[in-house]
Design an enzyme around this catalytic site. Sequence first.
Site, PDB file in Angstrom:
ATOM      1  N   ARG A   1       0.827  -1.392  -0.061  1.00 57.61           N
ATOM      2  CA  ARG A   1      -0.251  -0.018  -0.028  1.00 57.61           C
ATOM      3  C   ARG A   1       0.919   1.073  -0.066  1.00 57.61           C
ATOM      4  O   ARG A   1       0.523   2.183  -0.656  1.00 57.61           O
ATOM      5  CB  ARG A   1      -0.824   0.004   1.342  1.00 57.61           C
ATOM      6  CG  ARG A   1      -1.925   1.263   1.192  1.00 57.61           C
ATOM      7  CD  ARG A   1      -2.853   0.864   2.227  1.00 57.61           C
ATOM      8  NE  ARG A   1      -3.885   1.908   2.484  1.00 57.61           N
ATOM      9  CZ  ARG A   1      -4.218   2.716   3.409  1.00 57.61           C
ATOM     10  NH1 ARG A   1      -3.576   2.457   4.589  1.00 57.61           N
ATOM     11  NH2 ARG A   1      -5.077   3.629   3.367  1.00 57.61           N
TER      12      ARG A   1
ATOM     13  N   HIS B   1       0.447   4.365  -2.484  1.00 61.93           N
ATOM     14  CA  HIS B   1       0.031   5.581  -1.954  1.00 61.93           C
ATOM     15  C   HIS B   1       1.424   6.513  -2.434  1.00 61.93           C
ATOM     16  O   HIS B   1       0.996   7.801  -2.844  1.00 61.93           O
ATOM     17  CB  HIS B   1       0.059   5.759  -0.729  1.00 61.93           C
ATOM     18  CG  HIS B   1      -1.449   5.282  -0.150  1.00 61.93           C
ATOM     19  ND1 HIS B   1      -2.240   5.989   0.858  1.00 61.93           N
ATOM     20  CD2 HIS B   1      -2.196   4.515  -0.824  1.00 61.93           C
ATOM     21  CE1 HIS B   1      -3.288   5.362   0.840  1.00 61.93           C
ATOM     22  NE2 HIS B   1      -3.413   4.536  -0.055  1.00 61.93           N
TER      23      HIS B   1
ATOM     24  N   ASN C   1      -3.460   8.792   4.670  1.00 64.80           N
ATOM     25  CA  ASN C   1      -2.215   8.342   4.650  1.00 64.80           C
ATOM     26  C   ASN C   1      -1.737   7.852   6.275  1.00 64.80           C
ATOM     27  O   ASN C   1      -0.807   7.400   6.631  1.00 64.80           O
ATOM     28  CB  ASN C   1      -1.102   9.269   4.181  1.00 64.80           C
ATOM     29  CG  ASN C   1      -1.011   9.309   2.680  1.00 64.80           C
ATOM     30  OD1 ASN C   1      -1.369   8.081   2.014  1.00 64.80           O
ATOM     31  ND2 ASN C   1      -0.327  10.124   2.118  1.00 64.80           N
TER      32      ASN C   1
ATOM     33  N   HIS D   1      -6.448  -5.980  -2.587  1.00 66.86           N
ATOM     34  CA  HIS D   1      -6.966  -5.954  -1.114  1.00 66.86           C
ATOM     35  C   HIS D   1      -7.339  -7.347  -0.797  1.00 66.86           C
ATOM     36  O   HIS D   1      -8.024  -7.670   0.320  1.00 66.86           O
ATOM     37  CB  HIS D   1      -8.443  -5.238  -1.305  1.00 66.86           C
ATOM     38  CG  HIS D   1      -8.352  -3.690  -1.259  1.00 66.86           C
ATOM     39  ND1 HIS D   1      -9.256  -3.001  -1.455  1.00 66.86           N
ATOM     40  CD2 HIS D   1      -7.135  -3.157  -1.070  1.00 66.86           C
ATOM     41  CE1 HIS D   1      -8.802  -1.423  -1.484  1.00 66.86           C
ATOM     42  NE2 HIS D   1      -7.659  -1.774  -1.164  1.00 66.86           N
TER      43      HIS D   1
HETATM   44  C1  HEM Z   1      -9.343   1.519  -5.834  1.00 65.28           C
HETATM   45  C2  HEM Z   1      -9.101   2.215  -5.204  1.00 65.28           C
HETATM   46  C3  HEM Z   1      -8.711   1.961  -3.862  1.00 65.28           C
HETATM   47  C4  HEM Z   1      -9.371   2.293  -2.573  1.00 65.28           C
HETATM   48  C5  HEM Z   1     -10.725   3.235  -2.447  1.00 65.28           C
HETATM   49  C6  HEM Z   1      -8.667   1.864  -1.528  1.00 65.28           C
HETATM   50  C7  HEM Z   1      -8.686   2.007   0.036  1.00 65.28           C
HETATM   51  C8  HEM Z   1      -8.200   1.367   0.934  1.00 65.28           C
HETATM   52  C9  HEM Z   1      -8.645   1.501   2.177  1.00 65.28           C
HETATM   53  C10 HEM Z   1      -9.664   2.704   2.987  1.00 65.28           C
HETATM   54  C11 HEM Z   1      -7.733   0.949   2.942  1.00 65.28           C
HETATM   55  C12 HEM Z   1      -8.033   0.698   4.578  1.00 65.28           C
HETATM   56  C13 HEM Z   1      -7.021   1.678   5.422  1.00 65.28           C
HETATM   57  C14 HEM Z   1      -7.549   1.245   6.716  1.00 65.28           C
HETATM   58  O1  HEM Z   1      -8.460   1.759   7.302  1.00 65.28           O
HETATM   59  O2  HEM Z   1      -6.271   1.129   7.428  1.00 65.28           O
HETATM   60  C15 HEM Z   1      -6.955  -0.216   2.260  1.00 65.28           C
HETATM   61  C16 HEM Z   1      -6.020  -0.759   2.486  1.00 65.28           C
HETATM   62  C17 HEM Z   1      -5.257  -1.290   1.699  1.00 65.28           C
HETATM   63  N1  HEM Z   1      -5.026  -1.040   0.336  1.00 65.28           N
HETATM   64 FE1  HEM Z   1      -6.390  -0.174  -1.010  1.00 65.28          FE
HETATM   65  N2  HEM Z   1      -7.489   1.307  -2.001  1.00 65.28           N
HETATM   66  C18 HEM Z   1      -7.560   1.113  -3.224  1.00 65.28           C
HETATM   67  C19 HEM Z   1      -6.619   0.640  -4.117  1.00 65.28           C
HETATM   68  C20 HEM Z   1      -5.516  -0.114  -3.831  1.00 65.28           C
HETATM   69  C21 HEM Z   1      -4.412  -0.377  -4.420  1.00 65.28           C
HETATM   70  C22 HEM Z   1      -4.154   0.038  -5.976  1.00 65.28           C
HETATM   71  C23 HEM Z   1      -3.611  -1.217  -3.722  1.00 65.28           C
HETATM   72  C24 HEM Z   1      -2.151  -1.711  -4.008  1.00 65.28           C
HETATM   73  C25 HEM Z   1      -1.666  -1.909  -5.359  1.00 65.28           C
HETATM   74  C26 HEM Z   1      -3.966  -1.201  -2.453  1.00 65.28           C
HETATM   75  C27 HEM Z   1      -3.553  -1.752  -1.566  1.00 65.28           C
HETATM   76  C28 HEM Z   1      -4.128  -1.914  -0.253  1.00 65.28           C
HETATM   77  C29 HEM Z   1      -3.487  -2.791   0.834  1.00 65.28           C
HETATM   78  C30 HEM Z   1      -2.530  -3.740   0.785  1.00 65.28           C
HETATM   79  C31 HEM Z   1      -4.079  -2.461   2.049  1.00 65.28           C
HETATM   80  C32 HEM Z   1      -4.138  -3.086   3.533  1.00 65.28           C
HETATM   81  C33 HEM Z   1      -3.054  -2.304   4.112  1.00 65.28           C
HETATM   82  C34 HEM Z   1      -2.986  -2.811   5.636  1.00 65.28           C
HETATM   83  O3  HEM Z   1      -2.998  -3.813   5.898  1.00 65.28           O
HETATM   84  O4  HEM Z   1      -2.401  -2.029   6.702  1.00 65.28           O
HETATM   85  N3  HEM Z   1      -5.198  -0.473  -2.480  1.00 65.28           N
HETATM   86  N4  HEM Z   1      -7.308   0.595   0.783  1.00 65.28           N
END
Ligand code: HEM
Length: 331
Positions: A65, A69, A98, A196
Amino acid sequence: MATRCCAALLLPMALVLFAGSSPPVLAQLELGYYSKTCPNVEAIVRKEMEKIISAAPSLAGPLLRLHFHDCFVRGCDASVLLNSTAGNRLSEMDATPNRSLRGFGSVDRVKAKLEAACPNTVSCADVLTLMARDAVALAKGPVWAVALGRRDGRVSSATEAAGQLPPSYGDVPLLAKIFAAKGLDLKDLAVLSGAHTLGTAHCRSYAGRLYNFSSAYTADPSLDSRYADRLRTRCRSVDDDDAVLSEMDPGSFKTFDTSYYRHVAKRRGLFQSDAALLADATTREYVQRIATGRFDDEFFNDFSESMVKMGNVGVLTGAQGEIRRKCYIVN
Ligand code: HEM
């Protein structure tokens, strides 16, 4: 560990057009960019990543992530890693979306190893790109070749970050617009949302779907109602203090696989942005195809290709930017 690989490995070079002061310059990232200056760069990153992920497997998601970002704000230039300072009170990492990023300490640790082996040579932007690749591989996902030569930016602004990162409540038109601004298309959106499959989320990222969603419904009607009931036991109100994290791919959140798409297909994607993939014909078709479980290799291949595209967004090369000695502060 899976070693399935991909068409992306065959991409010889990533060409990046950037507009500097006149005239425009054609800059390149290259496979083997550090072959003379730091030949063991990939082995060093990989070795540290093996230690990091074996000690804390749940860090694979956060490290992936971080790279996403970084790339969506000012391109993949490690601007997300810069701390706020007296002169720059709110750097990117302090922007609201972030604040839930993790893994900064791991990046510093890998960068320190590289500085010891090859001082002032490998950029933080390249380190982050390699760490994201290795995080996916170590979570049993695909492996792809990473063209290198990114340089580190000197500017990092929370205000700038706000509008460029996709919000969890985004629908496909909004998400597609944000992705298109980075040169990524609808397929990239469907594919990269598959990230995800790894990681966890805070209550505030999805509470809006569970409580007072609209005047007609208490919960988002695009969310499976029994799943919503279960989520409410973990996320008790829109003001929940976030103590409890929820897996975005329940049951296999430390493994990179295709079960995320099965959850989404069953209306159990955690965010509105995940659920939205069912509302558009192109993204729905992709979700339903990968959800069958018969096209895992195709998804791995697609993910590799989309990650290469994302890793090329707005990179600095040549004489632009700098090679930061420490990732959290400009030289
Ligand atoms: C399509 C649009 C996307 C949205 C709206 C989005 C939104 C989010 C949100 C809200 C979280 C949770 C944050 C939290 O509450 O701690 C999250 C987690 C995550 N996102 Fe996305 N995301 C998107 C695309 C992506 C992309 C493109 C990637 C990587 C290529 C990605 C990888 C991740 C990962 C791995 C997590 C888990 C992080 C953790 O375990 O702390 N996301 N995302």
